[in-house]
Motif scaffolding. Structure first.
Motif, PDB file in Angstrom:
ATOM      1  N   LEU A  42       0.820  -1.217   0.000  1.00  0.00           N
ATOM      2  CA  LEU A  42       0.000   0.000   0.000  1.00  0.00           C
ATOM      3  C   LEU A  42       0.854   1.267   0.000  1.00  0.00           C
ATOM      4  O   LEU A  42       0.359   2.349  -0.329  1.00  0.00           O
ATOM      5  CB  LEU A  42      -0.943  -0.003   1.209  1.00  0.00           C
ATOM      6  CG  LEU A  42      -2.101  -1.002   1.129  1.00  0.00           C
ATOM      7  CD1 LEU A  42      -2.851  -1.039   2.457  1.00  0.00           C
ATOM      8  CD2 LEU A  42      -3.054  -0.648  -0.004  1.00  0.00           C
ATOM      9  N   LYS A  43       2.126   1.138   0.358  1.00  0.00           N
ATOM     10  CA  LYS A  43       3.031   2.288   0.302  1.00  0.00           C
ATOM     11  C   LYS A  43       3.123   2.855  -1.111  1.00  0.00           C
ATOM     12  O   LYS A  43       3.446   4.035  -1.300  1.00  0.00           O
ATOM     13  CB  LYS A  43       4.430   1.883   0.782  1.00  0.00           C
ATOM     14  CG  LYS A  43       4.526   1.535   2.259  1.00  0.00           C
ATOM     15  CD  LYS A  43       4.515   2.770   3.118  1.00  0.00           C
ATOM     16  CE  LYS A  43       4.789   2.435   4.579  1.00  0.00           C
ATOM     17  NZ  LYS A  43       4.820   3.637   5.428  1.00  0.00           N
ATOM     18  N   ALA A  44       2.848   2.007  -2.115  1.00  0.00           N
ATOM     19  CA  ALA A  44       2.906   2.468  -3.501  1.00  0.00           C
ATOM     20  C   ALA A  44       1.889   3.576  -3.767  1.00  0.00           C
ATOM     21  O   ALA A  44       2.087   4.417  -4.658  1.00  0.00           O
ATOM     22  CB  ALA A  44       2.661   1.302  -4.453  1.00  0.00           C
ATOM     23  N   LEU A  45       0.809   3.616  -3.005  1.00  0.00           N
ATOM     24  CA  LEU A  45      -0.198   4.654  -3.190  1.00  0.00           C
ATOM     25  C   LEU A  45       0.334   6.027  -2.812  1.00  0.00           C
ATOM     26  O   LEU A  45      -0.229   7.047  -3.218  1.00  0.00           O
ATOM     27  CB  LEU A  45      -1.440   4.335  -2.348  1.00  0.00           C
ATOM     28  CG  LEU A  45      -2.173   3.023  -2.683  1.00  0.00           C
ATOM     29  CD1 LEU A  45      -3.319   2.803  -1.701  1.00  0.00           C
ATOM     30  CD2 LEU A  45      -2.678   3.019  -4.110  1.00  0.00           C
ATOM     31  N   TRP A  46       1.409   6.063  -2.034  1.00  0.00           N
ATOM     32  CA  TRP A  46       2.009   7.334  -1.604  1.00  0.00           C
ATOM     33  C   TRP A  46       3.218   7.715  -2.454  1.00  0.00           C
ATOM     34  O   TRP A  46       3.925   8.649  -2.133  1.00  0.00           O
ATOM     35  CB  TRP A  46       2.381   7.253  -0.129  1.00  0.00           C
ATOM     36  CG  TRP A  46       1.194   7.510   0.754  1.00  0.00           C
ATOM     37  CD1 TRP A  46       0.834   8.703   1.321  1.00  0.00           C
ATOM     38  CD2 TRP A  46       0.194   6.563   1.133  1.00  0.00           C
ATOM     39  NE1 TRP A  46      -0.333   8.545   2.033  1.00  0.00           N
ATOM     40  CE2 TRP A  46      -0.750   7.247   1.944  1.00  0.00           C
ATOM     41  CE3 TRP A  46      -0.009   5.208   0.878  1.00  0.00           C
ATOM     42  CZ2 TRP A  46      -1.863   6.624   2.478  1.00  0.00           C
ATOM     43  CZ3 TRP A  46      -1.122   4.580   1.416  1.00  0.00           C
ATOM     44  CH2 TRP A  46      -2.019   5.286   2.201  1.00  0.00           C
TER      45      TRP A  46
END
Length: 234
Positions: A42-46
């Motif tokens: 989910l870090k990819a969303l940032w």
């Protein structure tokens, strides 16, 4: 002779219980892992900096007491041992269920209810090999428009390049659906094996927890690749 004959079913039952316990414990190890892995994805969303910082931090946790990638090596060893134990227990129990199907109608009913778990688990095992080769072991891009060291050595760039390819994203989506079904039933089965469903309320709670874990994992894992496929993440 009577003692010897009666001891065999008891031994078989103990072995079966042991295999189910092995499946339950190793399965819970993987539940913890997929939740942590989902959080990392989910870090990819940032954005690129957030995702790559996370990816590098995994390799430096514990330094200088641990060597570079030290904690990852330990984690990978635990996961490999858990995978071997889980697969061994699953296929041994599958084989026994196959033998029982020839003589017991009730075993046929049980086998039909859990067949999707076994075949879904086999699909997940094959997907795991593909996923590790793509993002960890070999690190290759299936996107013909994005190749080279700048892609392979950049976790975020490799992630984006890979899920811009529709067929690759479809494989991932199917794997996550299989994982959700596996988790939903698996968490409940592990609860049963560990004796956590002794009352009607506990039984319903175990079912609910299984569904909740499956829903959280599948949604969390699908957000980044679908956001990439539809151009939200570039």
């Amino acid at each position: 002779m009577a003692t010897t004959t009666s001891s065999r079913p008891a031994t078989a039952r103990r072995t079966t219980i042991g295999l189910k316990l092995l499946m339950a414990v190793t399965g819970l190890v993987f539940v913890a892992f997929v939740l942590l892995h989902m959080y990392g994805n989910l870090k990819a969303l940032w954005g690129e900096e957030s995702f790559n910082t996370y990816a590098e931090h995994l390799r430096t946790i514990g330094e200088p007491m641990l060597p570079y990638r030290g904690l990852l090596y330990v984690t990978e060893a635990v996961l490999v041992l858990s995978l071997v134990g889980h697969v061994y227990a699953a296929y041994t129990l599958w084989s026994r269920a196959g033998n029982a199907r020839r003589t017991k109608y009730e075993a046929v009913k049980r086998a039909s209810r859990t067949a999707w778990m076994r075949w879904g688990g086999t699909f997940l095992l094959l997907f795991l090999v593909w996923h590790l080769l793509q993002f960890s072991i070999v690190k290759f891009s299936v996107n013909s428009a994005k190749q080279g060291p700048d892609i392979q050595q950049n976790p975020y760039a490799l992630l984006v390049a890979s899920f811009q390819v529709p067929w690759n994203t479809l494989i991932y989506v199917l794997a996550m659906v299989a994982l959700a079904l596996h988790l939903s039933h698996g968490v409940f089965s592990a609860s049963q094996t560990l004796g956590l469903t002794g009352t009607a309320a506990a039984y319903r709670r175990a079912k609910l927890v299984g569904h909740a874990v499956a829903a959280v994992v599948v949604i969390g894992f699908l957000l980044p690749p679908l956001a990439i496929l539809f151009g939200i993440i570039k």
